[in-house]
Scaffold this motif. Structure first.
Motif, PDB file in Angstrom:
ATOM      1  N   ASP A  35     -27.655 -24.225  -9.622  1.00 33.33           N
ATOM      2  CA  ASP A  35     -28.541 -23.082  -9.857  1.00 33.33           C
ATOM      3  C   ASP A  35     -27.917 -22.060 -10.799  1.00 33.33           C
ATOM      4  OD1 ASP A  35     -30.514 -24.129  -8.222  1.00 33.33           O
ATOM      5  OD2 ASP A  35     -29.757 -23.126  -6.423  1.00 33.33           O
ATOM      6  N   GLU A  36     -26.566 -22.060 -10.901  1.00 32.99           N
ATOM      7  CA  GLU A  36     -25.885 -21.077 -11.748  1.00 32.99           C
ATOM      8  C   GLU A  36     -25.676 -21.555 -13.173  1.00 32.99           C
ATOM      9  OE1 GLU A  36     -22.282 -20.317  -9.665  1.00 32.99           O
ATOM     10  OE2 GLU A  36     -23.262 -19.355  -7.946  1.00 32.99           O
ATOM     11  N   ILE A  37     -26.055 -22.802 -13.474  1.00 31.08           N
ATOM     12  CA  ILE A  37     -25.845 -23.334 -14.825  1.00 31.08           C
ATOM     13  C   ILE A  37     -26.777 -22.646 -15.811  1.00 31.08           C
ATOM     14  CG2 ILE A  37     -26.181 -25.380 -16.271  1.00 31.08           C
ATOM     15  CD1 ILE A  37     -25.169 -27.065 -13.950  1.00 31.08           C
ATOM     16  N   ASP A  38     -26.211 -22.199 -16.920  1.00 34.86           N
ATOM     17  CA  ASP A  38     -26.987 -21.618 -18.013  1.00 34.86           C
ATOM     18  C   ASP A  38     -27.471 -22.764 -18.897  1.00 34.86           C
ATOM     19  OD1 ASP A  38     -28.035 -20.367 -20.239  1.00 34.86           O
ATOM     20  OD2 ASP A  38     -26.407 -18.914 -20.431  1.00 34.86           O
ATOM     21  N   ARG A  39     -28.773 -23.033 -18.883  1.00 39.18           N
ATOM     22  CA  ARG A  39     -29.314 -24.181 -19.603  1.00 39.18           C
ATOM     23  C   ARG A  39     -29.162 -24.059 -21.113  1.00 39.18           C
ATOM     24  NH1 ARG A  39     -35.241 -25.190 -17.463  1.00 39.18           N
ATOM     25  NH2 ARG A  39     -35.128 -26.640 -19.218  1.00 39.18           N
ATOM     26  N   LYS A  40     -28.799 -22.893 -21.610  1.00 31.33           N
ATOM     27  CA  LYS A  40     -28.609 -22.716 -23.045  1.00 31.33           C
ATOM     28  C   LYS A  40     -27.207 -23.139 -23.493  1.00 31.33           C
ATOM     29  CE  LYS A  40     -31.851 -18.825 -23.220  1.00 31.33           C
ATOM     30  NZ  LYS A  40     -32.001 -17.367 -23.537  1.00 31.33           N
ATOM     31  N   LEU A  41     -26.324 -23.378 -22.531  1.00 33.02           N
ATOM     32  CA  LEU A  41     -24.939 -23.703 -22.847  1.00 33.02           C
ATOM     33  C   LEU A  41     -24.594 -25.103 -22.344  1.00 33.02           C
ATOM     34  CD1 LEU A  41     -23.244 -20.339 -21.774  1.00 33.02           C
ATOM     35  CD2 LEU A  41     -23.832 -21.076 -24.100  1.00 33.02           C
ATOM     36  N   PRO A  42     -23.675 -25.792 -23.033  1.00 37.16           N
ATOM     37  CA  PRO A  42     -23.225 -27.100 -22.518  1.00 37.16           C
ATOM     38  C   PRO A  42     -22.426 -26.909 -21.231  1.00 37.16           C
ATOM     39  CG  PRO A  42     -21.897 -26.425 -24.393  1.00 37.16           C
ATOM     40  CD  PRO A  42     -23.020 -25.427 -24.301  1.00 37.16           C
ATOM     41  N   PHE A  43     -22.440 -27.909 -20.382  1.00 35.97           N
ATOM     42  CA  PHE A  43     -21.677 -27.826 -19.138  1.00 35.97           C
ATOM     43  C   PHE A  43     -21.090 -29.186 -18.811  1.00 35.97           C
ATOM     44  CE2 PHE A  43     -25.838 -29.246 -17.806  1.00 35.97           C
ATOM     45  CZ  PHE A  43     -25.603 -30.123 -16.756  1.00 35.97           C
ATOM     46  N   PHE A  44     -20.018 -29.177 -18.019  1.00 40.23           N
ATOM     47  CA  PHE A  44     -19.401 -30.404 -17.531  1.00 40.23           C
ATOM     48  C   PHE A  44     -19.403 -30.347 -16.012  1.00 40.23           C
ATOM     49  CE2 PHE A  44     -15.749 -32.747 -15.876  1.00 40.23           C
ATOM     50  CZ  PHE A  44     -15.957 -33.997 -16.444  1.00 40.23           C
ATOM     51  N   LEU A  45     -19.982 -31.363 -15.387  1.00 39.83           N
ATOM     52  CA  LEU A  45     -20.078 -31.424 -13.934  1.00 39.83           C
ATOM     53  C   LEU A  45     -19.417 -32.707 -13.444  1.00 39.83           C
ATOM     54  CD1 LEU A  45     -21.289 -30.663 -11.109  1.00 39.83           C
ATOM     55  CD2 LEU A  45     -23.329 -31.957 -11.814  1.00 39.83           C
ATOM     56  N   PHE A  46     -18.475 -32.573 -12.509  1.00 38.82           N
ATOM     57  CA  PHE A  46     -17.833 -33.720 -11.871  1.00 38.82           C
ATOM     58  C   PHE A  46     -18.162 -33.668 -10.385  1.00 38.82           C
ATOM     59  CE2 PHE A  46     -14.147 -35.285  -9.407  1.00 38.82           C
ATOM     60  CZ  PHE A  46     -14.140 -36.604  -9.811  1.00 38.82           C
ATOM     61  N   THR A  47     -18.820 -34.711  -9.893  1.00 43.04           N
ATOM     62  CA  THR A  47     -19.189 -34.785  -8.481  1.00 43.04           C
ATOM     63  C   THR A  47     -18.557 -36.029  -7.881  1.00 43.04           C
ATOM     64  OG1 THR A  47     -21.317 -33.748  -8.992  1.00 43.04           O
ATOM     65  CG2 THR A  47     -21.090 -34.793  -6.838  1.00 43.04           C
ATOM     66  N   HIS A  48     -17.822 -35.851  -6.796  1.00 42.63           N
ATOM     67  CA  HIS A  48     -17.084 -36.964  -6.191  1.00 42.63           C
ATOM     68  C   HIS A  48     -17.631 -37.276  -4.804  1.00 42.63           C
ATOM     69  CE1 HIS A  48     -13.137 -38.522  -4.235  1.00 42.63           C
ATOM     70  NE2 HIS A  48     -13.822 -39.529  -4.757  1.00 42.63           N
ATOM     71  N   PHE A  49     -18.090 -38.517  -4.641  1.00 46.44           N
ATOM     72  CA  PHE A  49     -18.486 -39.028  -3.328  1.00 46.44           C
ATOM     73  C   PHE A  49     -17.429 -40.034  -2.872  1.00 46.44           C
ATOM     74  CE2 PHE A  49     -22.561 -37.911  -5.293  1.00 46.44           C
ATOM     75  CZ  PHE A  49     -23.147 -37.156  -4.283  1.00 46.44           C
ATOM     76  N   GLU A 193     -32.747 -34.850 -18.667  1.00 43.04           N
ATOM     77  CA  GLU A 193     -33.101 -35.558 -19.900  1.00 43.04           C
ATOM     78  C   GLU A 193     -32.044 -35.383 -20.988  1.00 43.04           C
ATOM     79  OE1 GLU A 193     -35.099 -33.757 -18.136  1.00 43.04           O
ATOM     80  OE2 GLU A 193     -36.636 -35.179 -17.470  1.00 43.04           O
ATOM     81  N   ASP A 194     -31.496 -34.175 -21.121  1.00 41.18           N
ATOM     82  CA  ASP A 194     -30.551 -33.911 -22.198  1.00 41.18           C
ATOM     83  C   ASP A 194     -29.099 -34.149 -21.798  1.00 41.18           C
ATOM     84  OD1 ASP A 194     -32.608 -33.182 -23.868  1.00 41.18           O
ATOM     85  OD2 ASP A 194     -32.486 -31.055 -23.356  1.00 41.18           O
ATOM     86  N   SER A 195     -28.880 -34.655 -20.594  1.00 43.71           N
ATOM     87  CA  SER A 195     -27.509 -34.825 -20.108  1.00 43.71           C
ATOM     88  C   SER A 195     -26.978 -36.230 -20.374  1.00 43.71           C
ATOM     89  CB  SER A 195     -27.433 -34.549 -18.608  1.00 43.71           C
ATOM     90  OG  SER A 195     -27.622 -33.171 -18.339  1.00 43.71           O
ATOM     91  N   LEU A 196     -25.687 -36.292 -20.658  1.00 45.82           N
ATOM     92  CA  LEU A 196     -24.935 -37.537 -20.715  1.00 45.82           C
ATOM     93  C   LEU A 196     -24.342 -37.737 -19.319  1.00 45.82           C
ATOM     94  CD1 LEU A 196     -23.353 -39.865 -22.079  1.00 45.82           C
ATOM     95  CD2 LEU A 196     -21.678 -38.157 -22.815  1.00 45.82           C
ATOM     96  N   ILE A 197     -24.719 -38.818 -18.642  1.00 44.82           N
ATOM     97  CA  ILE A 197     -24.336 -39.042 -17.247  1.00 44.82           C
ATOM     98  C   ILE A 197     -23.549 -40.333 -17.128  1.00 44.82           C
ATOM     99  CG2 ILE A 197     -25.166 -39.393 -14.890  1.00 44.82           C
ATOM    100  CD1 ILE A 197     -27.633 -37.736 -15.640  1.00 44.82           C
ATOM    101  N   VAL A 198     -22.421 -40.268 -16.438  1.00 43.00           N
ATOM    102  CA  VAL A 198     -21.571 -41.437 -16.212  1.00 43.00           C
ATOM    103  C   VAL A 198     -21.410 -41.643 -14.716  1.00 43.00           C
ATOM    104  CG1 VAL A 198     -19.284 -42.448 -16.535  1.00 43.00           C
ATOM    105  CG2 VAL A 198     -20.311 -41.076 -18.353  1.00 43.00           C
ATOM    106  N   PHE A 199     -21.599 -42.881 -14.260  1.00 49.62           N
ATOM    107  CA  PHE A 199     -21.376 -43.251 -12.860  1.00 49.62           C
ATOM    108  C   PHE A 199     -20.306 -44.326 -12.831  1.00 49.62           C
ATOM    109  CE2 PHE A 199     -22.049 -46.106  -9.287  1.00 49.62           C
ATOM    110  CZ  PHE A 199     -22.167 -45.236  -8.217  1.00 49.62           C
ATOM    111  N   THR A 200     -19.213 -44.068 -12.090  1.00 48.04           N
ATOM    112  CA  THR A 200     -18.150 -45.063 -11.986  1.00 48.04           C
ATOM    113  C   THR A 200     -17.369 -44.831 -10.711  1.00 48.04           C
ATOM    114  OG1 THR A 200     -16.361 -46.170 -13.212  1.00 48.04           O
ATOM    115  CG2 THR A 200     -16.416 -43.741 -13.276  1.00 48.04           C
TER     116      THR A 200
END
Length: 376
Positions: A35-49, A193-200
């Protein structure tokens, strides 16, 4: 984080320090940050399960528990079919304090901690032992002074190989739902839609092969084979090029070069691996080492062969992966000549790793050439 600097480079790093957070907790903690991501700026998100990971939870398919006692007095029934953490603060007198864990099934004590501030009291086992299957564990704490001590005990049941495989399937299905929730959350916020997503994944898992359960202890393919899925931003013209690499063997060290290539950033200093967009052939290097493992192993693998070197014993294994994909028949003596450089390369890298030489410093030209050939 204990000096690990695991949070370096992140603007926000949200980690449950004491417990291994399960998927629902990960997603719950993630949402406020989305919710805090500024959609006008690039961001990097790492989520670990970490749910598809030994010990394997039953997710309702079994109901097992053990009884924990202190000085012969029952305290609590604790589940073992889903890994549990017993946590309580006790007012101990100075001297020996005895705890007991008993069940009608085999379980493992994965960890025991007793502390008061920075003072830690190590357990001494009278019955059972750490991480070994038992139906009775008894241990004492020799408390140095009276006061309040926090006790934590990690527990889970001990499983047959078939139970492990069934539970692992449940774990994968369980976390899959929450990965889907993350993707849905990104879509709901207009970020997908505009995100580059990697699952590994960082490692594979043995589920009874060669009598092994878990990971770390070997370099066979059940430990090394992991998924890698890359979703490009919508309309990215490089999708076809990336799709053309789906049948090629790649390494996790290729992920960072690929991401930097895709976003147009320069390579990192000393970067290992190659971008998947380069089409360059891959030679996989993998290793496991003490103290996490019981042996120092390193391997090379291409599409046809794998060679594993045990640095401690000086022994080699080699497998023809086309004819023997389950790695049952060691053909090193008969066929090592088909990969003539691998023996010296493995010996060099293993020796340097043992001496800490991969962290930097001057190398002789021959060693430098061998490391370069392996992507170091």
């Amino acid at each position: 984080y204990g000096g690990s600097r695991i949070d370096q480079g992140f603007g926000v790093y949200d980690m449950d320090f004491w417990n291994i957070a399960q998927a629902p907790n990960v997603v719950e903690r993630l949402r406020p940050h989305l919710d805090e991501i500024d959609r006008k700026l690039p961001f990097f998100l790492f989520t670990h399960f970490c749910d598809p990971h030994e010990p394997y939870n039953a997710h309702g398919s079994a109901q097992k528990s053990v009884e924990i006692s202190l000085e012969g007095q029952p305290l609590e029934q604790v589940s073992t079919s889903d890994m549990s953490v017993f946590q309580r603060t006790f007012e101990f007198e100075a001297g020996i304090q005895e705890m007991q864990i008993q069940g009608d099934h085999a379980f493992r004590v994965r960890g025991v901690q007793c502390k008061q501030g920075k003072t830690r009291v190590e357990p001494e086992f009278l019955a059972g032992s750490m991480k070994k299957p038992t139906d009775l564990a008894r241990f004492t704490f020799d408390v140095p002074a009276a006061g309040a001590y926090e006790v934590r005990i990690w527990l889970n049941d001990s499983l047959s190989p078939k139970e492990c495989r069934d539970r692992y399937t449940l774990e994968v299905e369980y976390v899959d739902r929450y990965v889907g929730e993350v993707l849905d959350d990104l879509k709901a916020r207009g970020l997908y839609e505009d995100s580059l997503i990697v699952f590994t994944s960082d490692h594979g898992e043995a589920l009874g092969e060669r009598g092994m359960i878990g990971h770390i202890e070997s370099l066979y393919d059940e430990m090394l084979h992991v998924p890698l899925i890359i979703k490009l931003p919508e309309g990215d013209p490089r999708a076809a090029r990336l799709q053309g690499e789906t049948d090629r063997m790649v390494s996790l060290v290729d992920v960072v070069p690929t991401l930097l290539d895709l976003v147009g950033f320069p390579a990192l200093p000393g970067q290992r691996g190659v971008s998947l967009l380069s089409g360059a052939p891959s030679l996989l290097v993998a290793q496991t080492h003490k103290p996490e493992a019981t042996r120092n192993l390193i391997c090379l693998r291409d599409d046809e062969f794998k060679m594993i070197y045990d640095h401690d014993s000086g022994s080699f294994e080699m497998y023809d992966l086309l004819a023997d994909p389950n790695e049952k028949n060691n053909v090193f003596e008969a066929r090592s000549s088909e990969r003539p450089d691998w023996v010296s390369q493995l010996e060099t890298v293993a020796s340097l790793a043992a001496q800490g030489g991969l962290a930097g410093g001057e190398l002789d030209p021959e060693a430098s050439a061998r490391l370069k050939a392996l992507g170091y």
